[in-house]
Design an enzyme around this catalytic site. Structure first.
Site, PDB file in Angstrom:
ATOM      1  N   LYS A 215      28.524  16.471   8.654  1.00 25.80           N
ATOM      2  CA  LYS A 215      29.493  17.475   8.267  1.00 25.80           C
ATOM      3  C   LYS A 215      30.769  17.200   9.045  1.00 25.80           C
ATOM      4  CE  LYS A 215      27.459  21.074  11.253  1.00 25.80           C
ATOM      5  NZ  LYS A 215      26.152  20.566  11.713  1.00 25.80           N
TER       6      LYS A 215
ATOM      7  N   SER B  37      26.924  20.284  20.505  1.00 24.75           N
ATOM      8  CA  SER B  37      27.673  20.939  19.436  1.00 24.75           C
ATOM      9  C   SER B  37      28.345  22.237  19.884  1.00 24.75           C
ATOM     10  CB  SER B  37      26.739  21.177  18.249  1.00 24.75           C
ATOM     11  OG  SER B  37      27.476  21.581  17.145  1.00 24.75           O
TER      12      SER B  37
ATOM     13  N   ARG C 164      31.869  21.271  12.661  1.00 18.52           N
ATOM     14  CA  ARG C 164      31.926  22.580  11.990  1.00 18.52           C
ATOM     15  C   ARG C 164      33.371  22.978  11.726  1.00 18.52           C
ATOM     16  NH1 ARG C 164      27.301  26.641  14.199  1.00 18.52           N
ATOM     17  NH2 ARG C 164      25.623  25.106  14.199  1.00 18.52           N
TER      18      ARG C 164
HETATM   19  C1  VG1 Z   1      22.153  25.247  13.415  1.00 14.78           C
HETATM   20  C2  VG1 Z   1      22.604  25.584  12.017  1.00 14.78           C
HETATM   21  C3  VG1 Z   1      22.372  24.405  11.092  1.00 14.78           C
HETATM   22  C4  VG1 Z   1      23.107  23.176  11.650  1.00 14.78           C
HETATM   23  C5  VG1 Z   1      22.670  22.933  13.077  1.00 14.78           C
HETATM   24  C6  VG1 Z   1      23.438  21.814  13.719  1.00 14.78           C
HETATM   25  O1  VG1 Z   1      20.783  24.967  13.422  1.00 14.78           O
HETATM   26  O2  VG1 Z   1      21.936  26.724  11.541  1.00 14.78           O
HETATM   27  O3  VG1 Z   1      22.817  24.730   9.798  1.00 14.78           O
HETATM   28  O4  VG1 Z   1      22.839  22.048  10.875  1.00 14.78           O
HETATM   29  O5  VG1 Z   1      22.865  24.107  13.865  1.00 14.78           O
HETATM   30  O6  VG1 Z   1      24.804  22.042  13.681  1.00 14.78           O
HETATM   31  P1  VG1 Z   1      19.677  26.040  13.865  1.00 14.78           P
HETATM   32  O7  VG1 Z   1      18.370  25.316  13.798  1.00 14.78           O
HETATM   33  O8  VG1 Z   1      20.046  26.528  15.225  1.00 14.78           O
HETATM   34  O9  VG1 Z   1      19.781  27.157  12.878  1.00 14.78           O
HETATM   35  V1  VG1 Z   1      25.739  21.532  14.968  1.00 14.78           V
HETATM   36  O10 VG1 Z   1      27.371  21.722  14.603  1.00 14.78           O
HETATM   37  O11 VG1 Z   1      25.152  22.474  16.128  1.00 14.78           O
HETATM   38  O12 VG1 Z   1      25.299  19.947  15.180  1.00 14.78           O
HETATM   39 CO    CO Z   2      28.577  20.670  15.741  1.00 10.26          CO
END
Ligand code: VG1
Ligand code: CO
Length: 546
Positions: free
Chosen positions: A381, A117, A287
């Site tokens: 998302k 990501s 995102r």
């Molecule tokens: C983060 C975000 C969370 C999101 C996740 C994956 O997780 O806070 O809201 O769903 O990333 O998004 P964490 O545990 O680091 O807070 V992505 O676009 O990285 O797949």
């Molecule tokens: Co992502």
């Protein structure tokens, strides 16, 4: 190549650290480069899935370092494990929402997304893999637990001895009995977007003399998607999409669409000569960040405004059943839900918790404060979806982003919101901080003039299937509705990352124009004090503020 290829059984030993986090398994590239590391995890997934023989899988990734090699490995293992057909994006590319779209459209059994990501890429960066189930969404906790358990006892994996498939061109490739189809990564997703939004209205807006926009793909996966949809289909001027070519190291950048990492874009939306609309997406395209001329839309507000304006968007008009948001996301969406008379669900962090609500038709829109918004069109998302949704709102109202924001606050009140991240702090210190915060006696105490009325560790029971999830973040709520949330990231790959979410409500329009850091200064100070940030972590300021 022989037609009935016999799988090769390769002996292996378990790795102890293959527990999927908030969104799949994420590790530094050298960890994934250890012999059998990827294979062990992929085989653990197959071993956890009943009845996968003969089924269809979707495979693709965000183009980062190891993407293509990992895709080839998965194709051979899919063949050895008896998968009937694999749809793979050309060059191994597929955004996360596109994988979700394809799984649903072609009724696939599931899919693999190769991505870490928003984490940096390249040989020194991170790599990741996540498995999505047949509804197109991330594997639920129950399945990720099963996969983790399998990874701890694995003793062999299956593969076939075969040359690489040509992923650079559209077409078919056979691996034993398995048909691999290299598909256009964009076409099905673009068709889905066209079915949801008023493309004529958006196109007219984008061609209006004087309207200037920029989409920053951050050298990640959305480049080809945004170029096709925004420039080719909607007619945005050439060059509206920048950093459009996916690169294995994202051009050395950090593909995270926020105020810190998309600084160039943010600068272009500031000052007298500001563009009218700016947006960015992350590594894997799920995102989004939305900007207007001298206006930043927090993701929490974006969810609320998307829900409040669904009547303007063809794919959603008249069919809003409910909204869901992750717990740390602000309560702005709750206010819209209350005004519209629909329920608002509060879930743990991570898109996997929205799947059951979407499948059951209980929620139409979902969102997270971490620049994630989406709907029931897929089960992830979706960054470009949110951008098109905002363009649809702008096209129908012909109002600037800043005015839409201000009008929303006047109607519903403003939830001042900020998130402070302390990255790569000592893991033991972070655990101790959370433990002490959990056991502190805060309820009834007065912190900086506010009385604490709620202090708990968020636990969730899925209203659809009853699955329980505990330990999802410490909430400190105040009598006036202000709130602090503390949780540790489940996506980082070094040390621990502490996230502090800070918010308060402001009903009075004349007090809605402050900078959030100013408006929340007393709460920020209270958060630092009760968590003992400085004494425990040695940090005086967060690494990233959004
Ligand atoms: C983060 C975000 C969370 C999101 C996740 C994956 O997780 O806070 O809201 O769903 O990333 O998004 P964490 O545990 O680091 O807070 V992505 O676009 O990285 O797949
Ligand atoms: Co992502």
């Amino acid at each position: 190549m022989s037609e009935n290829r016999v799988p090769t059984v390769v002996s292996t030993v378990p790795f102890e650290d293959q527990k999927p986090g908030t969104s799949g398994l994420r590790k530094a590239v050298p960890v994934f480069q250890q012999p059998h590391y990827l294979e062990n995890f992929v085989q653990s997934v197959f071993d956890s899935l009943p009845d996968h023989a003969g089924q269809t899988l979707v495979v693709g990734g965000d183009g980062r370092f190891l993407n293509v090699e990992a895709t080839q490995t998965i194709l051979r293992m899919a063949a050895a494990n008896g998968i009937g057909r694999v749809l793979v994006g050309r060059s191994g590319l597929l955004s996360t929402p596109a994988v979700s779209c394809l799984i649903r459209k072609y009724k696939a059994y599931g899919g693999f997304v190769l991505s870490a990501s928003h984490n940096p890429g390249g040989a020194e960066g991170d790599f990741g893999i996540k498995y999505n189930i047949g509804n197109g969404g991330p594997a639920p906790e129950s399945l990720t637990e099963t996969i983790f358990a399998a990874s701890k006892t694995i003793s062999r994996f299956l593969t076939v001895d075969a040359p690489h498939c040509d992923l650079a061109h559209l077409g078919d490739c056979r691996l034993g009995n398995t048909a691999v189809q290299v598909i256009d990564p964009v076409a099905d997703y673009a068709a889905l977007m066209e079915s949801l939004f008023d493309f004529d209205a958006i196109s007219a807006l984008l061609k209006t003399p004087g309207f200037r926009m920029r989409f920053d793909a951050m050298h990640a996966v959305t480049g080809p998607y945004a170029t096709e949809i925004l420039e080719k289909r909607l007619g945005a001027p050439a060059g509206s999409v920048v950093n459009a070519v996916p690169l294995p190291d994202f051009g050395g950048g950090h593909p995270d669409p926020n105020l810190t990492h998309a600084a160039d874009l943010v600068a272009a939306l500031r000052g007298k000569d500001a563009l009218d609309f700016g947006a960015a997406s992350d590594g894997d395209g799920d995102r989004n960040m939305i900007l207007g001329a001298n206006a930043f839309v927090t993701p929490s507000d974006s969810l609320a405004i998307i829900a409040a304006n669904s009547g303007l968007v063809p794919g959603y008009a008249g069919r809003l059943t409910g909204i869901a948001r992750s717990m740390p996301t602000s309560r702005a969406a709750d206010r819209v839900a209350a005004a519209l008379g629909v329920p608002c669900f509060e879930t743990p962090t991570g898109w996997k918790f929205f799947g059951t609500l979407l499948d059951a038709g209980k929620a139409t829109f979902c969102g997270e404060e971490s620049f994630g918004t989406g709907s029931d069109h897929v089960r992830e998302k979706d960054g470009l979806w949110a951008v098109l949704y905002w363009l649809n709102i702008l096209a129908k109202t012909r109002k600037p982003v800043g005015e839409i924001l201000a009008a929303h606050w006047r109607a519903h009140g403003r939830d001042y919101y900020t998130r402070h991240d302390y990255e790569a702090i000592d893991a033991d210190a972070a655990q101790a901080l959370m433990r002490d915060l959990r056991s502190a006696h805060l309820t009834g105490r007065n912190l900086g003039g506010r009385e604490v009325t709620l202090h708990d560790d968020f636990a969730y029971t899925d209203p659809v299937n009853g699955e329980k999830t505990a330990g999802q973040g410490i909430r400190v709520g105040f009598a006036d509705g202000a709130r602090l949330v503390f949780r540790l990231s489940g996506t980082g790959t070094s040390g621990a990352t502490l996230r502090i979410y800070i918010e308060r409500f402001e009903a009075a329009p004349e007090r809605q124009g402050l900078d959030p850091q100013t408006a929340l200064a007393d709460l920020i100070a209270a958060a630092k004090e009760i968590a003992g940030i400085e004494s425990r972590t040695g940090r005086t300021a967060p690494d990233v503020i959004t």
